[in-house]
Design an enzyme around this catalytic site. Structure first.
Site, PDB file in Angstrom:
ATOM      1  CB  VAL A  31      78.759   7.792-108.327  1.00 27.64           C
ATOM      2  CG1 VAL A  31      78.461   9.255-107.979  1.00 27.64           C
ATOM      3  CG2 VAL A  31      78.233   7.445-109.717  1.00 27.64           C
ATOM      4  CE  LYS A  32      86.651   9.875-104.606  1.00 32.77           C
ATOM      5  NZ  LYS A  32      88.071  10.302-104.776  1.00 32.77           N
ATOM      6  CB  VAL A  33      78.702  10.972-102.824  1.00 38.38           C
ATOM      7  CG1 VAL A  33      78.056  10.750-104.176  1.00 38.38           C
ATOM      8  CG2 VAL A  33      78.541   9.735-101.954  1.00 38.38           C
ATOM      9  CB  THR A  36      78.946  14.244-107.279  1.00 38.13           C
ATOM     10  OG1 THR A  36      79.145  14.087-105.870  1.00 38.13           O
ATOM     11  CG2 THR A  36      78.406  12.944-107.862  1.00 38.13           C
ATOM     12  CB  ALA A  77      83.639   9.850-112.016  1.00 36.45           C
TER      13      ALA A  77
END
Length: 217
Positions: free
Chosen positions: A83-85, A59, A57
């Site tokens: 968490v994708k950044v 940000t 998912a």
């Protein structure tokens, strides 16, 4: 090599999951935007109920504090959330902080090997080089995968290499040959991967022969 589906469409995920080949799912803001009226949190949680594996998912904040804040929120939705950044300096700051809290991160929009090395040093769980987009600018995207894999293996880096921006079934094969740990692809590409005209011809021939044999008894 693991296969992920790159989509936020629940029907596509249900269908692909029924084939028994999915190890995870990747989403991004553009894919979420295609699902008109969908709730982000509810969608991610539903995906996690359909696929027992990492669910990325992404940000939308551009600063490290914002990414960390969103990342903590996403991670609380389900244990499988990753968490994708983005591959930026602010992204590296966020990954470093989140990793220390035990929150896994997928560093996305990677276009060169040094970005991949720095992401791994910051604590990334997954690095996502964009094969198709690299191809688009006249460079072989699979060479990038090979470079990253070689660097990681040489230095015993455990960050997983995820081939993203997959455009066609051959990309999946090439990613596997290049040593990628994961390939994430659109539903259309995964569906195309199981289609071959000779398979269809073979099925028709077998059925015709079977029918003729049954009628001749």
């Amino acid at each position: 090599m693991q296969i992920y589906l790159d989509t936020a469409n629940l029907d596509e995920i249900r269908t692909a999951a029924s084939w028994g080949v999915l190890s995870g799912v990747t989403t991004n803001p553009s894919l979420m935007a295609k699902e008109k009226g969908a709730d982000f949190k509810a969608t991610i949680q539903e995906i996690a109920s359909l696929v027992d594996g990492p669910i990325s998912a992404e940000t939308t904040a551009l600063d490290a504090d914002g990414m960390v804040r969103e990342g903590r929120e996403f991670a609380a939705w389900h244990p499988n959330v990753v968490v994708k950044v983005p591959s930026t300096t602010e992204g590296l700051k966020a990954v470093s902080r989140l990793a220390r809290e035990g929150i896994r991160c997928n560093v996305t929009l990677c276009f060169n090997a040094i970005q991949a090395l720095l992401a791994a040093r910051a604590g990334a769980f997954i690095i996502s080089p964009f094969v198709g987009r690299v191809d688009d600018v006249g460079v072989d995207g699979m060479d990038l995968i090979r470079e990253i894999v070689q660097i990681y293996r040489q230095h015993r880096i455990t960050t997983l290499v995820l081939a993203a921006s997959i455009r066609h079934p051959r990309h999946i094969v090439e990613a596997a040959l290049a040593g990628a740990d994961i390939a994430t692809c659109p539903f259309k590409v995964l569906e195309q991967s199981m289609r071959h005209p000779l398979t269809d011809i073979g099925i028709e021939r077998f059925l015709a022969d079977w029918k003729a044999w049954q009628q001749g008894k």
